[in-house]
Design a protein around this motif. Structure first.
Motif, PDB file in Angstrom:
ATOM      1  N   THR A  13      78.163 -13.736  -1.274  1.00  0.00           N
ATOM      2  CA  THR A  13      78.972 -12.659  -0.692  1.00  0.00           C
ATOM      3  C   THR A  13      78.161 -11.768   0.248  1.00  0.00           C
ATOM      4  OG1 THR A  13      80.490 -12.649  -2.565  1.00  0.00           O
ATOM      5  CG2 THR A  13      80.419 -10.672  -1.207  1.00  0.00           C
ATOM      6  N   PRO A  14      77.039 -11.165  -0.187  1.00  0.00           N
ATOM      7  CA  PRO A  14      76.265 -10.349   0.747  1.00  0.00           C
ATOM      8  C   PRO A  14      75.698 -11.164   1.909  1.00  0.00           C
ATOM      9  CG  PRO A  14      75.069 -10.624  -1.322  1.00  0.00           C
ATOM     10  CD  PRO A  14      76.460 -11.121  -1.555  1.00  0.00           C
ATOM     11  N   ARG A  15      75.380 -12.421   1.650  1.00  0.00           N
ATOM     12  CA  ARG A  15      74.892 -13.292   2.718  1.00  0.00           C
ATOM     13  C   ARG A  15      75.968 -13.429   3.811  1.00  0.00           C
ATOM     14  NH1 ARG A  15      73.459 -18.533   0.170  1.00  0.00           N
ATOM     15  NH2 ARG A  15      71.352 -17.682  -0.148  1.00  0.00           N
ATOM     16  N   SER A  16      77.207 -13.582   3.399  1.00  0.00           N
ATOM     17  CA  SER A  16      78.305 -13.720   4.354  1.00  0.00           C
ATOM     18  C   SER A  16      78.534 -12.433   5.132  1.00  0.00           C
ATOM     19  CB  SER A  16      79.590 -14.121   3.624  1.00  0.00           C
ATOM     20  OG  SER A  16      79.446 -15.370   2.982  1.00  0.00           O
ATOM     21  N   VAL A  17      78.421 -11.295   4.444  1.00  0.00           N
ATOM     22  CA  VAL A  17      78.609 -10.010   5.123  1.00  0.00           C
ATOM     23  C   VAL A  17      77.519  -9.797   6.158  1.00  0.00           C
ATOM     24  CG1 VAL A  17      78.641  -7.513   4.818  1.00  0.00           C
ATOM     25  CG2 VAL A  17      79.808  -8.969   3.169  1.00  0.00           C
ATOM     26  N   VAL A  18      76.274 -10.059   5.786  1.00  0.00           N
ATOM     27  CA  VAL A  18      75.160  -9.899   6.724  1.00  0.00           C
ATOM     28  C   VAL A  18      75.363 -10.804   7.943  1.00  0.00           C
ATOM     29  CG1 VAL A  18      72.681 -10.226   7.067  1.00  0.00           C
ATOM     30  CG2 VAL A  18      73.521  -9.212   4.942  1.00  0.00           C
ATOM     31  N   ARG A  19      75.748 -12.039   7.679  1.00  0.00           N
ATOM     32  CA  ARG A  19      75.965 -12.982   8.781  1.00  0.00           C
ATOM     33  C   ARG A  19      77.085 -12.508   9.701  1.00  0.00           C
ATOM     34  NH1 ARG A  19      76.708 -17.224   5.947  1.00  0.00           N
ATOM     35  NH2 ARG A  19      78.975 -17.152   5.890  1.00  0.00           N
ATOM     36  N   GLY A  20      78.160 -11.999   9.117  1.00  0.00           N
ATOM     37  CA  GLY A  20      79.279 -11.530   9.922  1.00  0.00           C
ATOM     38  C   GLY A  20      78.906 -10.337  10.782  1.00  0.00           C
ATOM     39  N   GLU A  37      89.607  -9.192  22.813  1.00  0.00           N
ATOM     40  CA  GLU A  37      89.183 -10.191  21.841  1.00  0.00           C
ATOM     41  C   GLU A  37      87.847 -10.803  22.237  1.00  0.00           C
ATOM     42  OE1 GLU A  37      92.128 -13.171  21.270  1.00  0.00           O
ATOM     43  OE2 GLU A  37      93.478 -11.875  20.124  1.00  0.00           O
ATOM     44  N   LEU A  38      87.010 -11.000  21.239  1.00  0.00           N
ATOM     45  CA  LEU A  38      85.734 -11.673  21.417  1.00  0.00           C
ATOM     46  C   LEU A  38      85.691 -12.868  20.462  1.00  0.00           C
ATOM     47  CD1 LEU A  38      83.358  -8.538  21.375  1.00  0.00           C
ATOM     48  CD2 LEU A  38      84.531  -9.551  23.329  1.00  0.00           C
ATOM     49  N   HIS A  39      85.103 -13.958  20.894  1.00  0.00           N
ATOM     50  CA  HIS A  39      85.140 -15.185  20.102  1.00  0.00           C
ATOM     51  C   HIS A  39      83.743 -15.693  19.755  1.00  0.00           C
ATOM     52  CE1 HIS A  39      89.523 -16.060  20.671  1.00  0.00           C
ATOM     53  NE2 HIS A  39      89.327 -15.207  21.658  1.00  0.00           N
ATOM     54  N   SER A  40      83.591 -16.092  18.505  1.00  0.00           N
ATOM     55  CA  SER A  40      82.341 -16.676  18.036  1.00  0.00           C
ATOM     56  C   SER A  40      82.655 -17.845  17.115  1.00  0.00           C
ATOM     57  CB  SER A  40      81.507 -15.629  17.277  1.00  0.00           C
ATOM     58  OG  SER A  40      80.422 -16.243  16.604  1.00  0.00           O
ATOM     59  N   ASP A  41      81.903 -18.920  17.242  1.00  0.00           N
ATOM     60  CA  ASP A  41      82.100 -20.082  16.383  1.00  0.00           C
ATOM     61  C   ASP A  41      81.787 -19.767  14.919  1.00  0.00           C
ATOM     62  OD1 ASP A  41      82.697 -21.476  18.661  1.00  0.00           O
ATOM     63  OD2 ASP A  41      80.735 -22.442  18.845  1.00  0.00           O
ATOM     64  N   SER A  42      81.004 -18.717  14.687  1.00  0.00           N
ATOM     65  CA  SER A  42      80.581 -18.381  13.326  1.00  0.00           C
ATOM     66  C   SER A  42      81.546 -17.457  12.606  1.00  0.00           C
ATOM     67  CB  SER A  42      79.196 -17.723  13.366  1.00  0.00           C
ATOM     68  OG  SER A  42      78.242 -18.617  13.886  1.00  0.00           O
ATOM     69  N   LEU A  43      82.596 -17.004  13.272  1.00  0.00           N
ATOM     70  CA  LEU A  43      83.562 -16.106  12.671  1.00  0.00           C
ATOM     71  C   LEU A  43      84.886 -16.826  12.433  1.00  0.00           C
ATOM     72  CD1 LEU A  43      82.948 -12.868  14.767  1.00  0.00           C
ATOM     73  CD2 LEU A  43      82.050 -13.419  12.499  1.00  0.00           C
ATOM     74  N   VAL A  44      85.702 -16.251  11.567  1.00  0.00           N
ATOM     75  CA  VAL A  44      87.035 -16.799  11.303  1.00  0.00           C
ATOM     76  C   VAL A  44      88.013 -16.113  12.252  1.00  0.00           C
ATOM     77  CG1 VAL A  44      88.857 -17.126   9.599  1.00  0.00           C
ATOM     78  CG2 VAL A  44      86.455 -17.151   8.877  1.00  0.00           C
ATOM     79  N   MET A  51      84.597  -2.636  15.923  1.00  0.00           N
ATOM     80  CA  MET A  51      84.913  -4.063  15.942  1.00  0.00           C
ATOM     81  C   MET A  51      85.458  -4.474  14.578  1.00  0.00           C
ATOM     82  SD  MET A  51      82.430  -7.376  16.658  1.00  0.00           S
ATOM     83  CE  MET A  51      81.981  -6.811  18.304  1.00  0.00           C
ATOM     84  N   GLN A  52      86.577  -5.174  14.616  1.00  0.00           N
ATOM     85  CA  GLN A  52      87.138  -5.758  13.395  1.00  0.00           C
ATOM     86  C   GLN A  52      86.977  -7.267  13.478  1.00  0.00           C
ATOM     87  OE1 GLN A  52      91.047  -4.364  12.258  1.00  0.00           O
ATOM     88  NE2 GLN A  52      91.448  -6.151  10.990  1.00  0.00           N
ATOM     89  N   LEU A  53      86.392  -7.847  12.435  1.00  0.00           N
ATOM     90  CA  LEU A  53      86.143  -9.281  12.451  1.00  0.00           C
ATOM     91  C   LEU A  53      86.363  -9.869  11.060  1.00  0.00           C
ATOM     92  CD1 LEU A  53      83.109  -9.793  11.009  1.00  0.00           C
ATOM     93  CD2 LEU A  53      82.376  -8.700  13.119  1.00  0.00           C
ATOM     94  N   SER A  54      86.458 -11.192  10.999  1.00  0.00           N
ATOM     95  CA  SER A  54      86.657 -11.896   9.734  1.00  0.00           C
ATOM     96  C   SER A  54      85.571 -12.946   9.558  1.00  0.00           C
ATOM     97  CB  SER A  54      88.038 -12.576   9.704  1.00  0.00           C
ATOM     98  OG  SER A  54      89.072 -11.613   9.821  1.00  0.00           O
ATOM     99  N   THR A  55      85.046 -13.028   8.339  1.00  0.00           N
ATOM    100  CA  THR A  55      84.012 -14.010   8.032  1.00  0.00           C
ATOM    101  C   THR A  55      84.323 -14.650   6.679  1.00  0.00           C
ATOM    102  OG1 THR A  55      81.614 -14.348   7.858  1.00  0.00           O
ATOM    103  CG2 THR A  55      82.504 -12.338   6.878  1.00  0.00           C
ATOM    104  N   ALA A  56      83.861 -15.863   6.489  1.00  0.00           N
ATOM    105  CA  ALA A  56      84.148 -16.599   5.255  1.00  0.00           C
ATOM    106  C   ALA A  56      83.222 -16.153   4.135  1.00  0.00           C
ATOM    107  CB  ALA A  56      84.013 -18.095   5.496  1.00  0.00           C
TER     108      ALA A  56
END
Length: 222
Positions: free
Chosen positions: A182-189, A73-80, A99-104
C-alpha cells in the motif's frame, strides 16, 4: 346499454395503448420534474465535497480563481486512467496546482489528491478513497496516521529518483508493518504525479503562467 358500450371499448387495443401511453407520460413528467429539482442541489453538494478535499492540500489563500473550472488531463502509463490537473491562480498568475490521480493498490484503485507549488514542491497529499485492508494498510488516511504528511515539502529536486520508494526498497519513505504494498503504491503514484507536473511545466510557453489558456495533454511513458 351505456355500461355495455363502456365494457366494449375497454376491450379495444387502442384503449389499453392509451392507458399505457398516459401512464408512461405521467412517469416521464414526474422524472423530469424530480431531476430538475434535485440535479442542482446534487451538483452543488459534489462541488462542495471537491472544494473541501481541495482545501486539505491547497489553502484558499493560494488562489482567487476557481481551480475546479480550469483543468486538464495528463496521462501516464503508470497510473490508472488520466490524472486531472487543476490550476490555481493568484492575481492572474499560476500560484500552485492540484492534481487528482488514481494508482493501483493492494485492494484496488486508490485515488490521491495532491497540491504542488510552481517550484515542484508538494504542499500536501491526501487519499480520497481506497480499498486497502482496515486496521493494517489504512494508515494512509490522515485520520489514522500522519504518514501521508511525510510528503509535505518533497520534490523531484530534494528527493532522488531512488529515494522515491519505501525504505524496504532503498527509498526515503516508511512502510507499514505487514503492509508494504500500500505505501509503495502511494509513493509510486505521487512520484508519477510530480513527473507529470514537471513535464507539463516544460511544455508551457512563458505566458502560460499569466493567463488562462488551453493546455496540451501530456503523456509520460515509464
Amino acid at each position: 346499454m351505456v355500461s355495455f358500450a363502456i365494457a366494449t371499448y375497454r376491450e379495444q387495443p387502442w384503449y389499453h395503448a392509451l392507458l399505457l401511453g398516459s401512464a408512461c407520460a405521467l412517469v416521464s413528467l414526474l422524472l423530469i420534474t424530480g431531476n430538475a429539482t434535485t440535479s442542482q442541489p446534487i451538483q452543488d453538494h459534489l462541488t462542495a465535497d471537491k472544494l473541501a478535499m481541495l482545501a486539505q492540500v491547497l489553502p484558499q489563500n493560494y488562489y482567487d480563481n476557481d481551480p475546479l473550472s480550469e483543468t486538464l488531463e495528463l496521462h501516464s502509463d503508470s497510473l490508472v486512467g488520466p490524472a486531472v490537473l487543476m490550476l490555481a491562480r493568484k492575481n492572474g498568475e499560476l500560484s500552485a496546482c492540484a492534481m487528482q490521480l488514481s494508482t493501483a493498490g493492494w485492494g484496488g484503485v486508490m485515488q490521491i489528491i495532491m497540491a504542488i507549488k510552481p517550484n515542484g514542491e508538494l504542499l500536501g497529499v491526501r487519499i480520497i478513497s481506497h480499498k486497502e485492508t482496515p486496521g493494517l494498510a489504512d494508515k494512509i488516511e490522515r485520520e489514522k496516521s500522519d504518514w501521508i504528511t511525510s510528503f509535505d515539502g518533497k520534490s523531484l529536486i530534494n528527493v532522488s529518483t531512488k529515494g522515491w520508494a519505501v525504505k524496504k526498497d532503498g527509498g526515503e519513505f516508511d512502510q507499514f508493518t505487514g503492509a508494504t504494498i500500500t505505501p509503495r503504491s502511494v509513493v509510486r503514484g505521487i512520484h508519477q504525479g510530480l513527473l507529470l507536473f514537471q513535464q507539463w511545466q516544460k511544455n508551457q510557453p512563458p505566458e502560460a503562467t499569466h493567463h488562462t489558456q488551453k493546455n496540451p495533454i501530456v503523456e509520460v511513458h515509464s
